[in-house]
Design a protein around this motif. Structure first.
Motif, short mmCIF file in Angstrom:
data_model
loop_
_atom_site.label_atom_id
_atom_site.label_comp_id
_atom_site.label_asym_id
_atom_site.label_seq_id
_atom_site.Cartn_x
_atom_site.Cartn_y
_atom_site.Cartn_z
N ALA A 45 -1.87 55.63 5.57
CA ALA A 45 -1.74 55.15 4.19
C ALA A 45 -1.23 53.72 4.16
O ALA A 45 -1.61 52.93 3.29
CB ALA A 45 -0.80 56.08 3.43
N HIS A 46 -0.34 53.39 5.11
CA HIS A 46 0.25 52.06 5.17
C HIS A 46 0.46 51.70 6.64
O HIS A 46 0.72 52.58 7.47
CB HIS A 46 1.61 52.02 4.46
N ARG A 48 -3.71 46.46 13.31
CA ARG A 48 -3.63 46.99 11.95
C ARG A 48 -4.93 47.66 11.52
O ARG A 48 -4.93 48.78 11.00
CB ARG A 48 -3.28 45.86 10.97
N LEU A 82 -5.45 51.53 10.43
CA LEU A 82 -5.91 51.83 9.06
C LEU A 82 -7.17 52.68 9.08
O LEU A 82 -7.36 53.56 8.24
CB LEU A 82 -6.16 50.54 8.29
N HIS A 128 6.83 61.38 3.28
CA HIS A 128 6.50 60.10 3.92
C HIS A 128 7.07 60.11 5.33
O HIS A 128 8.26 60.40 5.53
CB HIS A 128 7.10 58.93 3.13
N ILE A 148 7.44 50.81 -0.10
CA ILE A 148 6.34 51.77 -0.18
C ILE A 148 6.77 53.05 -0.90
O ILE A 148 6.00 53.65 -1.65
CB ILE A 148 5.82 52.08 1.24
N GLU A 161 10.08 47.40 4.16
CA GLU A 161 8.72 47.79 3.78
C GLU A 161 8.64 49.26 3.42
O GLU A 161 7.95 49.65 2.46
CB GLU A 161 7.75 47.47 4.92
N ILE A 220 3.15 56.40 7.42
CA ILE A 220 3.41 54.97 7.42
C ILE A 220 3.43 54.54 8.89
O ILE A 220 4.36 54.87 9.62
CB ILE A 220 4.75 54.63 6.74
N VAL A 249 2.63 48.80 9.01
CA VAL A 249 3.62 47.72 9.05
C VAL A 249 3.62 47.13 10.45
O VAL A 249 3.81 47.85 11.45
CB VAL A 249 5.03 48.24 8.70
#
Length: 331
Positions: free
Chosen positions: A192-193, A183, A187, A148, A209, A205, A174, A195
């Motif tokens: 994947a994520h 955002r 994306l 990650h 995750i 966060e 992330i 914030v």
């Protein structure tokens, strides 16, 4: 022979940039006809006098990154020949060799081959961003499949390249961006994520995750006091790579020890033949298979638009890379 280049004679905002006729550089190694220029945040800092080395005034040059075609080579040059498509390798001080110009002479080691089939605008948006992402996260930070990685400034040129690079490695990006407004764009790149740091607690966060474990790597362009909070998001023994200082305040470190912190200097790695070879292989293969595709925010036509391009860069309203296409008059 003269050529046109962008110079500045005093520090300040985009308005200090001017397009002037200048003598073509004297005998050099490779004469490049510039076709497109990629803008980088460092160039705005350099122009304003806040970069880590000062401009040589008056008449400072500017620009790290460009795509062009070789027009002539000097004695002893074996890597390039007239007609070859090339990229500036961003491994020089741009006060002296800046590529904001119609033509520029660069030493052979300051150029790399442009991957086959890559047009000038794409080429101008590729090398520095993906080299920074690959050199910083993989070669320096040791990013591995399944890791990650927290990527700050994820909507910037390097940020978007870092998201794609992490995915190509098999890691889990992330993405951190200031506002909710960007955002969707981040994306769409495959993060994947995402914030939004203005409204969310990044460290909390990241722990949510990762199931409480923390991130393996942080890749940060900002620095300053907020760097400590990024360190809080790491797992024990994690790694933080700082490659910029958009926040000029002193960098603060997290007490979430043990952790490894790297201050990554892209130019140092780009000055090594091995670094350029590894990055060229990774970037070229990624462009061929489509896993790396630079996000171009806007293309400005003509050197005369360079100040407008800088204004857009400083507005932070864009996502991805800003490119200036160079127009050559027919003779």
């Amino acid at each position: 022979m003269t050529t046109r280049a962008v110079l500045f004679h005093e520090l300040g905002g985009p308005e200090v940039l001017s397009v002037e006729e200048v003598p073509a550089p004297g005998p050099g190694e490779v004469l490049v006809r510039v076709e497109a220029i990629g803008l980088n945040r460092a160039e705005a800092l350099f122009r304003a006098g806040t970069y880590y080395y000062p401009a040589r005034l008056p008449g400072s040059r500017l620009g790290y990154e460009a795509a062009g075609t070789v027009e002539a080579v000097g004695a002893g040059v074996t890597a390039f020949a007239p007609g070859d498509p090339v990229l500036a390798a961003a491994n020089f001080e741009f006060g002296e060799f800046g590529v904001y110009a119609e033509r520029v002479v660069l030493p052979e080691e300051y150029l790399v081959a442009r991957p086959a089939g890559v047009d000038a605008v794409t080429g101008a948006a590729v090398w520095l961003t993906y080299f920074t992402a690959y050199g910083g996260m993989v070669l320096t930070g040791g990013l591995r499949p399944g890791d990650h990685v927290v990527i700050t400034g994820a909507s910037s040129g390097v940020g978007t390249a870092a998201v794609q690079t992490a995915l190509r490695v098999g890691a889990v990006p992330i993405a951190a961006t200031r506002s909710e407004a960007k955002r969707k764009a981040v994306l769409a790149l495959g993060a994947a994520h995402v914030v939004a740091t203005e409204t969310g607690d990044l460290a909390a966060e990241v722990r949510r995750i990762t199931g409480g474990r923390g991130a393996d790597l942080v890749f940060d362009a900002i620095g300053g006091p907020g760097f400590a909070r990024l360190g809080d998001a790491l797992r024990p023994g994690g790694t933080a790579v700082l490659y910029g200082w958009l926040d000029p305040r002193p960098v603060e470190l997290s007490r979430n020890w043990p952790q490894t912190v790297h201050a990554y200097a892209n130019g140092e790695l780009a000055r090594t033949e091995e670094g350029r070879r590894l990055a060229a292989g990774f970037i070229g293969s990624g462009l061929r298979d489509g896993s790396l595709a630079p996000v171009v925010a806007e293309v400005f036509d003509g050197l005369e638009r360079i100040a407008d391009a800088h204004r857009l860069m400083e507005s932070n309203a864009h996502t991805g890379k800003i490119v200036v296409r160079v127009r050559h008059q027919r003779h």
